[in-house]
Write an enzyme that holds these catalytic residues in place. Structure first.
Site, PDB file in Angstrom:
ATOM      1  N   GLU A  35      13.783   6.569   8.512  1.00 45.70           N
ATOM      2  CA  GLU A  35      12.563   6.982   9.204  1.00 45.70           C
ATOM      3  C   GLU A  35      12.794   7.431  10.655  1.00 45.70           C
ATOM      4  OE1 GLU A  35       9.805   3.742   8.772  1.00 45.70           O
ATOM      5  OE2 GLU A  35       9.517   4.116   6.664  1.00 45.70           O
ATOM      6  N   GLU A  56      10.783   3.156  -0.010  1.00 48.67           N
ATOM      7  CA  GLU A  56       9.876   2.096   0.447  1.00 48.67           C
ATOM      8  C   GLU A  56       8.473   2.441  -0.007  1.00 48.67           C
ATOM      9  OE1 GLU A  56       9.745   1.101   4.596  1.00 48.67           O
ATOM     10  OE2 GLU A  56      11.926   1.275   4.819  1.00 48.67           O
TER      11      GLU A  56
HETATM   12  O1  LIG Z   1       5.725  -0.856   8.047  1.00 49.12           O
HETATM   13  C1  LIG Z   1       6.344  -1.270   6.870  1.00 49.12           C
HETATM   14  C2  LIG Z   1       7.777  -0.748   6.844  1.00 49.12           C
HETATM   15  N1  LIG Z   1       7.771   0.693   7.031  1.00 49.12           N
HETATM   16  N2  LIG Z   1       9.030   1.307   7.018  1.00 49.12           N
HETATM   17  C3  LIG Z   1      10.064   0.675   7.847  1.00 49.12           C
HETATM   18  C4  LIG Z   1      10.074  -0.841   7.678  1.00 49.12           C
HETATM   19  O2  LIG Z   1      11.028  -1.405   8.549  1.00 49.12           O
HETATM   20  C5  LIG Z   1       8.679  -1.391   7.891  1.00 49.12           C
HETATM   21  O3  LIG Z   1       8.670  -2.800   7.798  1.00 49.12           O
END
Ligand SMILES: OC[C@H]1NNC[C@@H](O)[C@@H]1O
Length: 448
Positions: free
Chosen positions: A167, A352
């Protein structure tokens, strides 16, 4: 009778976590500080004064956690390596104890028939590199490539799916534009530079992998599909800006070799003119794309909302999670199909997907009833099937998250786990959503 949902026979069903959110013991056995050990130690940065000092104590309970995955019938497990366990100063001396920890974890996963999927960078930059400019220093592409080479050399004999970054949008938007995440900067001139160097580092690591790797490597991006609140031109334009800033800012340079034009419009003089050679580096061919999906955004124009001039429009009939995200499974299908339409056909993993809801105290008999999370899970699995029916080459799905964990600046209160963690005792209790997911996995997506 609805048609049976069809998933590929070798579909990788699993869960995902990240190092700083679950491991604890961030400085054990020679590990160095990261920007998150530093950020967490700064008063007011993380809700309730929570830190990753203990978290889920996974650094010590990893064997039991793998046994829990086995008990749930998981096929895969996506986790991240803490750069500062491997290179405590970010470059230079290698910490054998850090390498050995991930050796043990990977070997235990394989011994239990669980495919390790490894993320090189899930936000925990070594603090020593931040002191040298971090993601603002163009040299970080070389630092990251050197770290990647060490890790590929050590584990590529057992790890077949590698992810360079998790991300990059969140790293930049949270860490450099709004200051809500480590390293906590608020600077519109820094954000594009950090974002660009993240993508350069991604490309440099892929180049190293092409030299020495034997399996597959990709990038994980969070995609939030944007829908205009009305067909008014200003709302449509606002929606395009939001999509360019959050979604296409990363996928376009990687797959199309250039940034969306809207970014110059958004950042104005803060948007540099990047050298063409950078896009040759950034757009290395990938074996798969990883997509994280949580929610959608309905957008309207809002001239007062810097820098995008976009405001979200709340949907009155919708269910919202504890993090304020609309439950909208159709957005997952739209995201997957939209990716294929814009960037072409390639293997896709949902790396995710999950939801944070308040979980009632566990019942006496050790059950945790989480019906809202179960509804989300059912809806998202059905959304995957709809994408597959529309020709998306979907290879796997990782629920975020295996365990309740440290939700960064929001602390431990936002619980995404399908397994409940009592942080006072470290007791793990599979929630009803975990039992549902186990049935879904066992039936390869047939039973919802
Ligand atoms: O907000 C939930 C998830 N989103 N993507 C990255 C993760 O590290 C977060 O916990």
């Amino acid at each position: 009778m609805t048609r049976p949902i069809r998933f590929p026979s070798n579909f990788l069903w699993g869960t995902a976590t990240s190092a700083y959110q679950i491991e604890g013991s961030p400085l054990a056995d020679g590990a160095g500080h990261s920007i998150w050990t530093r950020f967490a130690a700064t008063p007011g940065r993380i809700a309730n004064g929570d830190t990753g000092d203990v978290a889920c104590d996974h650094y010590r309970r990893w064997r039991d956690d793998v046994a829990l995955m086995r008990q749930l019938g998981m096929k895969a497990y996506r986790f991240s390596i803490a750069w500062s366990r491997i290179l405590p100063q970010g470059t230079g001396a290698v910490n054998e104890a850090g390498l050995a920890f991930y050796d043990r974890l990977i070997d235990e996963l394989l011994a239990n028939g669980i495919e390790p999927m490894v993320t090189l960078y899930h936000w925990d930059l070594p603090a020593a590199l931040d002191d040298r400019g971090g993601w603002l220093n163009p040299d970080i592409a070389d630092w990251f490539a050197a770290y990647a080479r060490i890790v590929f050399d050590r584990y590529d004999d057992r790890v077949r799916h590698w992810v360079t970054l998790n991300e990059p949008w969140v790293v930049t938007d949270g860490g450099y534009l709004h200051g809500t995440l480590a390293p906590g900067h608020r600077n519109a001139y820094e954000a594009p530079i950090a974002s660009h160097n993240l993508l350069r580092a991604h490309g440099a690591a892929v180049q190293v992998y092409r030299e020495i790797g034997r399996h597959q490597i990709g990038l994980v991006v969070n995609i939030e599909p944007k829908y205009p609140a009305s067909d008014a031109p200003e709302d449509v334009a606002a929606t395009r800006r939001a999509d360019a800033y959050m979604n296409r800012q990363y996928l376009d340079p990687v797959f199309l070799g250039s940034y969306p034009a809207e970014l110059k419009e958004i950042f104005g003089p803060a948007w540099p003119d990047w050298p063409a050679r950078d896009f040759d580096l950034i757009s290395q061919k990938l074996d798969f794309i990883g997509i994280n999906y949580y929610t959608r955004n309905v957008c309207r124009h809002d001239g007062a909302n810097w820098p995008l001039q976009v405001a979200p429009v709340r949907q009155p009939q919708a269910t919202y999670t504890e993090t304020g995200w609309e439950v909208f499974p159709q957005g997952l299908t739209d995201t997957l199909v939209g990716f294929k339409r814009r960037y072409g056909d390639m293997p896709v993993y949902v790396m995710e997907n999950g939801s944070a809801f308040y979980d009632p105290p566990q019942a006496a008999h050790g059950r945790v009833h989480d019906p809202l999370r179960m509804d989300c899970l059912r809806g998202n699995i059905a959304a995957l099937a709809a994408a597959i029916e529309q020709g998306v080459d979907l290879r796997g799905y990782m629920v975020w998250s295996l365990l309740d964990n440290l939700e960064w600046s929001l602390g431990f209160a936002k619980r995404f786990g399908i397994v409940h963690v009592d942080f006072a005792t470290q007791r793990r209790t599979p929630k009803d959503s975990a039992l549902l997911y186990a049935r879904i996995v066992a039936s390869n997506g047939a039973c919802l």
